[in-house]
Scaffold this motif. Structure first.
Motif, PDB file in Angstrom:
ATOM      1  N   GLU A 161       0.832  -1.212   0.000  1.00 27.83           N
ATOM      2  CA  GLU A 161       0.000   0.000   0.000  1.00 27.83           C
ATOM      3  C   GLU A 161       0.865   1.261   0.000  1.00 27.83           C
ATOM      4  O   GLU A 161       0.416   2.339  -0.399  1.00 27.83           O
ATOM      5  N   TRP A 189       0.188 -12.085  -5.972  1.00 31.09           N
ATOM      6  CA  TRP A 189       0.078 -10.836  -6.720  1.00 31.09           C
ATOM      7  C   TRP A 189       0.404 -11.076  -8.185  1.00 31.09           C
ATOM      8  O   TRP A 189       1.263 -11.899  -8.509  1.00 31.09           O
ATOM      9  N   GLY A 215      -4.793  -2.729  -8.757  1.00 32.20           N
ATOM     10  CA  GLY A 215      -6.077  -3.421  -8.705  1.00 32.20           C
ATOM     11  C   GLY A 215      -6.020  -4.437  -7.588  1.00 32.20           C
ATOM     12  O   GLY A 215      -5.016  -4.487  -6.841  1.00 32.20           O
ATOM     13  N   GLU A 216      -7.068  -5.259  -7.461  1.00 28.39           N
ATOM     14  CA  GLU A 216      -7.048  -6.245  -6.391  1.00 28.39           C
ATOM     15  C   GLU A 216      -5.930  -7.259  -6.633  1.00 28.39           C
ATOM     16  O   GLU A 216      -5.914  -7.936  -7.675  1.00 28.39           O
ATOM     17  N   GLN A 217      -4.997  -7.309  -5.752  1.00 28.19           N
ATOM     18  CA  GLN A 217      -3.832  -8.208  -5.852  1.00 28.19           C
ATOM     19  C   GLN A 217      -3.027  -7.992  -7.143  1.00 28.19           C
ATOM     20  O   GLN A 217      -2.429  -8.928  -7.658  1.00 28.19           O
ATOM     21  N   SER A 218      -3.083  -6.766  -7.670  1.00 31.30           N
ATOM     22  CA  SER A 218      -2.253  -6.423  -8.846  1.00 31.30           C
ATOM     23  C   SER A 218      -1.343  -5.271  -8.473  1.00 31.30           C
ATOM     24  O   SER A 218      -1.749  -4.360  -7.732  1.00 31.30           O
TER      25      SER A 218
END
Lengths: 253, 195
Positions: A161, A189, A215-218
């Motif tokens: 993050e 990821w 993005g989600e898990q990107s």
């Protein structure tokens, strides 16, 4: 009285059959003190070699863009455990040297200086011989709390993050600009990267990536770097053996 | 008896060699050192003669048992004084006894030497001055007292003190300075020559 005292001592020596301790007893004791001192110096030097090795993952130039001050970076990066170990064994070396037959004659500052510079020089020699890497490897595979105690950089690089992602490459397709990575929380990821960094993307090896969550898990990496210290630690999170072919990624249990 | 005339001619290392060969010859070492060490042990604070003799007996036995540890690079007297020092301190510690202030036999030449070094007023009555120095000596830190005793009463030089106390020369010098300073501060101010 004094004649009596002398006679009393001789009588006691004879009555108790006392005899002087043999010379070898003192030689062994002196030798043990020197050996303990040498051992302390070697362990101290090993700490230095690990610290030097850990420094490979630590660069203020890399971390400065995250708004970190030099002092903040230093506080975060200092390998406290290894510094403590070095301090402890420097003290043990000093203590042992002072307890050799002639050790008390040397001023504290000289002995402490010799201990410190000796550990640093020997530690750097150990580092070039791969001792630091070997110790980190063993601890990375086995030691509990490795990331918190032995290698503080793992924590710094485990903050996606905040733009920092570290983990093990588990799949990669040749010619494509994405790979799959498993982080230390076993999260998977998909990382997009610049082919310029292709050299660092090796299946089964860990790496560090700087970038942003896309993005989600990107994760979109702007820069990828090797992760040498902690390499063995990330092997704990590789759940599968990976084989890669030109047509796709396969996972074998 | 036959050994008597030889004793004064033999050096300490030779006496050690003889003692190692024949325990009875150890009496020569005892004879050479007992008076000096008894005085030293009492100066360190052995409260009475009986106590001092106990320490002396233990320390000579220790010397005998450790004869092979004597290092010829060192003066034998420094080595035996070191054992005497350690044995006395450990004896005081075991008995949890503080060295007793007024039992310490401090002779006039030592006190005079010390008074001169401290630059005390030469016009003060010598008896009063010696009494005050003795008293002050008992009031200071034991480590300071020990080094002053070695320097001024046992008349040891810096190298010997370094070997007896197992401290580097620089530490001996600074410890002695601090000891003298502390002793002088304990003396009445009007006796200081440079007030």
């Amino acid at each position: 009285m004094q004649v009596e005292l002398g006679q009393k001592i001789i009588d006691k020596i004879k009555a108790d059959s006392l005899s002087p301790k043999p010379r070898w007893h003192f030689l062994v004791r002196e030798w043990l003190v020197w050996m303990m001192g040498a051992l302390a110096l070697i362990v101290g030097a090993a700490s230095v070699s690990v610290m030097r090795y850990l420094a490979e993952n630590s660069s203020w130039a890399v971390q400065a863009p995250y708004g970190q001050t030099f002092a903040g970076w230093l506080l975060l990066s200092l390998p406290y455990f290894w510094l403590f170990l070095l301090g402890l064994f420097l003290w043990l070396f000093y203590y042992n040297l002072k307890h050799t037959k002639r050790g008390y004659r040397y001023p504290m500052i000289y002995v402490a200086g010799i201990a410190l510079f000796g550990s640093i020089l020997l530690g750097l020699a150990f580092y070039t011989l791969g001792v630091g890497s070997a110790i980190d490897g063993v601890l990375g595979r086995k030691a509990p709390l490795y990331a918190h105690v032995f290698n503080p950089h793992i924590d710094f690089w485990s903050a996606p993050e905040e733009g920092r992602l570290a983990g093990l490459v588990v799949a990669h397709v040749e010619g494509e600009d994405t790979f799959r990575l498993i982080d230390r929380k076993r999260g998977e990821w998909i990382v997009t990267y610049n082919p310029r960094d292709d050299i660092f993307v090796v299946v089964g090896q860990p790496l560090r990536a700087m970038g942003t969550i896309s993005g989600e898990q990107s994760f979109e990496a702007v820069r990828i770097m090797r992760m040498r210290p902690g390499r063995e630690y990330f092997q704990r999170f590789g759940p599968t053996v990976i084989s890669v072919s030109g047509s796709g990624m396969h996972r074998n249990k | 008896m036959e050994n008597q005339p030889l004793e004064s001619e033999l050096d300490d290392a030779e006496l050690v060699r003889l003692s190692l060969a024949d325990p009875a010859q150890f009496s020569l070492i005892i004879a050479r050192y007992k008076d000096r060490l008894l005085r030293y042990v009492r100066r360190l604070g052995a409260s009475n003669l009986e106590d001092a003799e106990d320490i002396l007996q233990d320390l000579f036995l220790k010397v005998y048992l450790n004869l092979n540890d004597f290092n010829q690079e060192l003066k034998f007297s420094s080595w035996i004084y070191r054992i005497a020092h350690n044995e006395s301190i450990s004896h005081f510690r075991k008995r949890q006894a503080r060295p007793e202030a007024y039992s310490i036999p401090l002779d006039t030449p030592g006190l005079q030497l010390l008074a001169n070094d401290l630059a005390l007023d030469r016009h003060v009555d010598a008896i009063l001055r010696d009494e005050a120095v003795s008293k002050a000596l008992m009031a200071i830190d034991p480590r300071h007292r020990e080094i002053i005793i070695l320097k001024f009463f046992e008349e040891k030089n810096y190298n010997e003190i370094s070997d007896i106390l197992k401290k580097p020369l620089g530490t001996v010098a600074s410890l002695l300075n601090r000891a003298k300073k502390s002793l002088k501060e304990t003396m009445p101010k009007e006796w200081h020559e440079n007030k």
